[in-house]
Design an enzyme around this catalytic site. Structure first.
Site, PDB file in Angstrom:
ATOM      1  N   CYS A  66       0.873  -1.175   0.000  1.00 12.70           N
ATOM      2  CA  CYS A  66       0.000   0.000   0.000  1.00 12.70           C
ATOM      3  C   CYS A  66       0.911   1.226   0.000  1.00 12.70           C
ATOM      4  O   CYS A  66       2.033   1.165  -0.511  1.00 12.70           O
ATOM      5  CB  CYS A  66      -0.948  -0.024   1.198  1.00 12.70           C
ATOM      6  SG  CYS A  66      -0.100   0.095   2.790  1.00 12.70           S
ATOM      7  N   ARG A  67       0.460   2.300   0.571  1.00  6.59           N
ATOM      8  CA  ARG A  67       1.264   3.527   0.564  1.00  6.59           C
ATOM      9  C   ARG A  67       2.428   3.409   1.551  1.00  6.59           C
ATOM     10  O   ARG A  67       3.569   3.662   1.202  1.00  6.59           O
ATOM     11  CB  ARG A  67       0.395   4.743   0.899  1.00  6.59           C
ATOM     12  CG  ARG A  67       1.115   6.082   0.739  1.00  6.59           C
ATOM     13  CD  ARG A  67       0.211   7.249   1.075  1.00  6.59           C
ATOM     14  NE  ARG A  67      -0.151   7.271   2.484  1.00  6.59           N
ATOM     15  CZ  ARG A  67       0.598   7.792   3.440  1.00  6.59           C
ATOM     16  NH1 ARG A  67       1.755   8.349   3.156  1.00  6.59           N
ATOM     17  NH2 ARG A  67       0.203   7.770   4.701  1.00  6.59           N
TER      18      ARG A  67
END
Length: 104
Positions: A66-67
């Protein structure tokens, strides 16, 4: 779930013939920048996420990002509970990724 460093995750993913690369960010984040050949499934869309996860091939090795690494850790736990044997979380997420990326 195994937490892997950026280097270990990349090396293991690239040498794994049974891998599935999963991006659990939003559509907008994915369009902005993503790792090539990844499949995007937004973890914030909980019902759709669960429906898709239940259709996954449980024998694959899932490399999740993800981020920053928090949503992907959560996604790995969900995959583990769904019966996926091997999940690998990318520590630091795409923010620390030094490998190749694409944008839409």
């Amino acid at each position: 779930m195994k937490e892997l460093s950026q280097e270990d995750w990349k090396k293991q993913y690239e040498n794994d013939e049974n891998s599935f690369l999963l991006d659990v960010r939003t559509d907008e984040e994915y369009d902005e920048k993503h790792i090539p050949n990844s499949t995007q499934l937004d973890i914030f869309q909980a019902q759709k996420f669960m429906e898709e996860v239940n259709e996954f091939d449980k024998s694959k090795n899932y490399y999740v990002y993800c981020r920053s690494g928090k949503r992907s850790a959560q996604a790995c736990q969900i995959l583990d509970q769904a019966g996926v044997a091997n999940t690998y979380n990318l520590q630091g997420g795409i923010m620390e990724w030094k490998g190749e990326t694409n944008s839409n």
